[in-house]
Design a protein around this motif. Sequence first.
Motif, PDB file in Angstrom:
ATOM      1  N   GLU A 127      84.108  36.331  70.859  1.00  0.00           N
ATOM      2  CA  GLU A 127      85.535  35.996  70.840  1.00  0.00           C
ATOM      3  C   GLU A 127      85.714  34.484  70.713  1.00  0.00           C
ATOM      4  OE1 GLU A 127      87.763  38.168  70.585  1.00  0.00           O
ATOM      5  OE2 GLU A 127      86.724  40.000  71.189  1.00  0.00           O
ATOM      6  N   PRO A 128      86.708  34.021  69.988  1.00  0.00           N
ATOM      7  CA  PRO A 128      87.663  34.829  69.228  1.00  0.00           C
ATOM      8  C   PRO A 128      87.036  35.404  67.966  1.00  0.00           C
ATOM      9  CG  PRO A 128      88.059  32.510  68.803  1.00  0.00           C
ATOM     10  CD  PRO A 128      86.990  32.570  69.864  1.00  0.00           C
ATOM     11  N   GLU A 129      87.672  36.427  67.428  1.00  0.00           N
ATOM     12  CA  GLU A 129      87.195  37.084  66.223  1.00  0.00           C
ATOM     13  C   GLU A 129      87.055  36.076  65.083  1.00  0.00           C
ATOM     14  OE1 GLU A 129      88.573  40.791  63.305  1.00  0.00           O
ATOM     15  OE2 GLU A 129      89.870  40.072  64.918  1.00  0.00           O
ATOM     16  N   GLU A 130      85.998  36.240  64.310  1.00  0.00           N
ATOM     17  CA  GLU A 130      85.685  35.310  63.219  1.00  0.00           C
ATOM     18  C   GLU A 130      85.867  36.012  61.878  1.00  0.00           C
ATOM     19  OE1 GLU A 130      82.113  32.037  62.372  1.00  0.00           O
ATOM     20  OE2 GLU A 130      81.747  33.803  63.615  1.00  0.00           O
ATOM     21  N   GLU A 162      87.189  36.643  52.034  1.00  0.00           N
ATOM     22  CA  GLU A 162      87.969  35.662  52.776  1.00  0.00           C
ATOM     23  C   GLU A 162      89.115  36.276  53.568  1.00  0.00           C
ATOM     24  OE1 GLU A 162      89.180  35.349  48.354  1.00  0.00           O
ATOM     25  OE2 GLU A 162      87.334  35.534  49.531  1.00  0.00           O
ATOM     26  N   VAL A 163      89.505  37.524  53.262  1.00  0.00           N
ATOM     27  CA  VAL A 163      90.586  38.163  54.033  1.00  0.00           C
ATOM     28  C   VAL A 163      90.031  39.066  55.127  1.00  0.00           C
ATOM     29  CG1 VAL A 163      92.040  38.145  51.982  1.00  0.00           C
ATOM     30  CG2 VAL A 163      90.838  40.249  52.605  1.00  0.00           C
ATOM     31  N   LEU A 164      88.711  39.238  55.182  1.00  0.00           N
ATOM     32  CA  LEU A 164      88.113  40.226  56.071  1.00  0.00           C
ATOM     33  C   LEU A 164      87.608  39.619  57.373  1.00  0.00           C
ATOM     34  CD1 LEU A 164      86.017  42.257  53.469  1.00  0.00           C
ATOM     35  CD2 LEU A 164      88.293  42.798  54.368  1.00  0.00           C
ATOM     36  N   SER A 165      87.553  40.470  58.389  1.00  0.00           N
ATOM     37  CA  SER A 165      86.928  40.128  59.667  1.00  0.00           C
ATOM     38  C   SER A 165      85.422  40.332  59.563  1.00  0.00           C
ATOM     39  CB  SER A 165      87.486  41.037  60.760  1.00  0.00           C
ATOM     40  OG  SER A 165      86.650  41.049  61.902  1.00  0.00           O
ATOM     41  N   VAL A 166      84.672  39.613  60.375  1.00  0.00           N
ATOM     42  CA  VAL A 166      83.232  39.855  60.423  1.00  0.00           C
ATOM     43  C   VAL A 166      82.951  41.286  60.880  1.00  0.00           C
ATOM     44  CG1 VAL A 166      82.951  39.039  62.800  1.00  0.00           C
ATOM     45  CG2 VAL A 166      81.018  38.922  61.215  1.00  0.00           C
ATOM     46  N   ASP A 167      83.911  41.897  61.586  1.00  0.00           N
ATOM     47  CA  ASP A 167      83.735  43.285  62.020  1.00  0.00           C
ATOM     48  C   ASP A 167      83.708  44.261  60.856  1.00  0.00           C
ATOM     49  OD1 ASP A 167      83.849  42.118  64.473  1.00  0.00           O
ATOM     50  OD2 ASP A 167      85.519  43.296  65.241  1.00  0.00           O
ATOM     51  N   ALA A 168      84.045  43.795  59.663  1.00  0.00           N
ATOM     52  CA  ALA A 168      83.959  44.654  58.479  1.00  0.00           C
ATOM     53  C   ALA A 168      82.527  45.091  58.224  1.00  0.00           C
ATOM     54  CB  ALA A 168      84.511  43.924  57.250  1.00  0.00           C
ATOM     55  N   ILE A 169      81.560  44.285  58.654  1.00  0.00           N
ATOM     56  CA  ILE A 169      80.137  44.631  58.528  1.00  0.00           C
ATOM     57  C   ILE A 169      79.532  44.514  59.920  1.00  0.00           C
ATOM     58  CG2 ILE A 169      77.959  44.143  57.346  1.00  0.00           C
ATOM     59  CD1 ILE A 169      79.534  42.863  55.109  1.00  0.00           C
ATOM     60  N   PRO A 170      79.597  45.575  60.739  1.00  0.00           N
ATOM     61  CA  PRO A 170      79.221  45.484  62.155  1.00  0.00           C
ATOM     62  C   PRO A 170      77.804  44.992  62.409  1.00  0.00           C
ATOM     63  CG  PRO A 170      80.361  47.556  61.692  1.00  0.00           C
ATOM     64  CD  PRO A 170      80.080  46.916  60.374  1.00  0.00           C
ATOM     65  N   ILE A 272      96.468  48.985  59.875  1.00  0.00           N
ATOM     66  CA  ILE A 272      95.146  48.861  59.234  1.00  0.00           C
ATOM     67  C   ILE A 272      95.287  49.217  57.760  1.00  0.00           C
ATOM     68  CG2 ILE A 272      92.787  49.751  59.170  1.00  0.00           C
ATOM     69  CD1 ILE A 272      93.003  50.285  62.175  1.00  0.00           C
ATOM     70  N   PRO A 273      95.073  48.257  56.856  1.00  0.00           N
ATOM     71  CA  PRO A 273      95.252  48.552  55.425  1.00  0.00           C
ATOM     72  C   PRO A 273      94.062  49.320  54.858  1.00  0.00           C
ATOM     73  CG  PRO A 273      94.594  46.264  55.720  1.00  0.00           C
ATOM     74  CD  PRO A 273      94.739  46.848  57.098  1.00  0.00           C
ATOM     75  N   TYR A 274      94.331  50.034  53.767  1.00  0.00           N
ATOM     76  CA  TYR A 274      93.296  50.784  53.060  1.00  0.00           C
ATOM     77  C   TYR A 274      93.320  50.412  51.576  1.00  0.00           C
ATOM     78  CZ  TYR A 274      91.950  53.868  56.903  1.00  0.00           C
ATOM     79  OH  TYR A 274      91.430  54.366  58.082  1.00  0.00           O
ATOM     80  N   THR A 275      92.185  50.579  50.929  1.00  0.00           N
ATOM     81  CA  THR A 275      92.016  50.185  49.536  1.00  0.00           C
ATOM     82  C   THR A 275      91.707  51.405  48.679  1.00  0.00           C
ATOM     83  OG1 THR A 275      91.184  48.010  50.198  1.00  0.00           O
ATOM     84  CG2 THR A 275      90.674  48.734  47.967  1.00  0.00           C
ATOM     85  N   SER A 276      92.290  51.440  47.492  1.00  0.00           N
ATOM     86  CA  SER A 276      92.016  52.499  46.512  1.00  0.00           C
ATOM     87  C   SER A 276      91.114  51.946  45.410  1.00  0.00           C
ATOM     88  CB  SER A 276      93.324  53.013  45.902  1.00  0.00           C
ATOM     89  OG  SER A 276      94.204  53.468  46.906  1.00  0.00           O
ATOM     90  N   VAL A 277      90.294  52.818  44.851  1.00  0.00           N
ATOM     91  CA  VAL A 277      89.356  52.409  43.802  1.00  0.00           C
ATOM     92  C   VAL A 277      89.330  53.472  42.709  1.00  0.00           C
ATOM     93  CG1 VAL A 277      86.955  51.815  43.269  1.00  0.00           C
ATOM     94  CG2 VAL A 277      87.914  51.180  45.478  1.00  0.00           C
ATOM     95  N   ARG A 375      90.230  48.524  55.109  1.00  0.00           N
ATOM     96  CA  ARG A 375      90.059  47.093  54.839  1.00  0.00           C
ATOM     97  C   ARG A 375      90.219  46.340  56.161  1.00  0.00           C
ATOM     98  NH1 ARG A 375      93.573  46.767  50.928  1.00  0.00           N
ATOM     99  NH2 ARG A 375      95.204  45.502  51.877  1.00  0.00           N
ATOM    100  N   PRO A 376      89.112  46.056  56.845  1.00  0.00           N
ATOM    101  CA  PRO A 376      89.181  45.408  58.165  1.00  0.00           C
ATOM    102  C   PRO A 376      89.501  43.914  58.012  1.00  0.00           C
ATOM    103  CG  PRO A 376      87.119  46.634  57.859  1.00  0.00           C
ATOM    104  CD  PRO A 376      87.728  46.428  56.509  1.00  0.00           C
ATOM    105  N   GLU A 377      90.762  43.600  57.862  1.00  0.00           N
ATOM    106  CA  GLU A 377      91.170  42.214  57.713  1.00  0.00           C
ATOM    107  C   GLU A 377      91.098  41.499  59.060  1.00  0.00           C
ATOM    108  OE1 GLU A 377      94.980  42.204  55.797  1.00  0.00           O
ATOM    109  OE2 GLU A 377      94.153  42.876  53.873  1.00  0.00           O
ATOM    110  N   LEU A 378      91.141  40.163  59.024  1.00  0.00           N
ATOM    111  CA  LEU A 378      91.071  39.386  60.251  1.00  0.00           C
ATOM    112  C   LEU A 378      92.145  39.872  61.231  1.00  0.00           C
ATOM    113  CD1 LEU A 378      89.380  37.061  61.346  1.00  0.00           C
ATOM    114  CD2 LEU A 378      91.157  35.485  60.578  1.00  0.00           C
ATOM    115  N   GLY A 379      91.755  40.103  62.449  1.00  0.00           N
ATOM    116  CA  GLY A 379      92.624  40.726  63.442  1.00  0.00           C
ATOM    117  C   GLY A 379      92.332  42.205  63.618  1.00  0.00           C
TER     118      GLY A 379
END
Length: 419
Positions: A127-130, A162-170, A272-277, A375-379
Amino acid sequence: MSTLILGGGVTGLAAAWHLQRRGETPEVWEAQETVGGWMKTLPWEGGHLETGPQGVLWQPGTAVDRLFKAIDLPFNAPGKGARWVGKGGRLVPVPASPFGLLASPLMPLSAKLRMMLEPFISVRPAEPEEGLTAFIARRLGPGVASELLPAMVAGILAAPPEVLSVDAIPKLRQWEATGSLVNGVRKGGVSHMVVPEGGMGQLPIRLAARLPAVRTGIRASSLERLPDGRWRVTGGGEIREVERVVLALPAYEAAALLGSLAPASAVALAAIPYTSVDLWHSRHTPLPELKDGFGFLIHPPEGRGYLGSLVPSWMDPQSAPDGLMQLRSFVGGAFPKGPDLDRWEGLFARLKGWIPQLSDPSAVRHERAEKAIPRPELGHRARVQAALEGLPRGLDWLSNARFGPGVRDILEGLETWSA
């Protein structure tokens, strides 16, 4: 304890499997007519294609290994395979090993030297989240963060780092907690990509076959808390009264069900946002250059919405008939894309730009993965925490948005959850 699990994707089915191992008899409701969610293997003209993950990271003695053994799911390990990043108008080799990266022309010498200092970088508190980009720049240097990270993350999460939290890749925070990323990888061992025989869709199918009550075609429409603390769930003409409900659903679907029952959780999950592909599957004359290739990712500024292509016929030879090479190309995500990528002809022109020798396809198929990737964005950490803390007794929420994007992340998270 009587438990109803809403969601028959791999998360819900694996959760039910763990509960069954503890002596419970959970019931699973899946809204679609078949289990698996996005993890399906569809037949395609003498082979098959994947709508979700192409494979799973495996190593002996892990949650993935234990589950595959318990459900008797055989798999094939294709090997390391060549990988490339499209940058500067050409495909640049990217070795899979950290030491191999030192020989790659993808990054300048200064970035490689800075990367070697990683074991000596101090550990930062959780903490704090990076942010993800900030984490990589701090540990591996700005060169890795700008030259390698964007393409890697686009290939996993279809979003700019750049929009993602480090938690995006645990795994990153788990590795750093051991003292350094190098130490974390060394202690944890190297994982290998594997593909179940018959495709990734066999994982949810095998899980469902080992559960006593998996109902498909039933979408839950309402939750109601009863005076005795139990829960009434209604949907598809069915009504169940149970002690516990597990929402193994995307965050936005769980939020819609919670409503006024858990308003704080519903708000956090809806945020929590989600992404389509868009996925384009194509078959071509085999190329020697890609014969043993995992695939290539395109540096986002140059991709302009084209994220990269995998070679499923290398990872899973059963996916294509003999004598054909199968590609799986990714388009869109959280990146803006030109109108040319709405059509196969536009994507094929892009492919030819990177692989001029690629033949015209013998077959093409398009799949749309709508809101398939969280999409695990910052926060993100605070949103997940608020969602879990706001749930009433007897309700739980499980999802790749909670545990991490990969199948390995989900299975490891569920093993801990069920302990």
